[in-house]
Design a protein around this motif. Structure first.
Motif: not given
Length: 56
Positions: A19-31
């Motif tokens: 998986h990878r983690s990234f930020r969208v609008g200041g929130k951490v998302r995981h895919e």
């Protein structure tokens, strides 16, 4: 790669996820990119041996 354990109805199972983690609008998302749970152990060790991708 991460290893996740799940226990349901007294049975414990393990999942191997890439998986990878990234930020969208200041929130951490995981895919989840790849689920290796149904693959043989050799395939899991091969992916684990490649290591993380280089950071940009």
């Amino acid at each position: 790669m991460s290893r996740r354990y799940t226990t349901r109805f007294g049975r414990r199972s393990v999942s191997y996820l890439v998986h990878r983690s990234f930020r969208v609008g200041g929130k951490v998302r995981h895919e989840t990119i790849l689920n290796l749970s149904a693959r043989p152990g050799g395939a899991i060790e091969t992916v684990r041996g490649t290591g993380p991708a280089p950071r940009r």
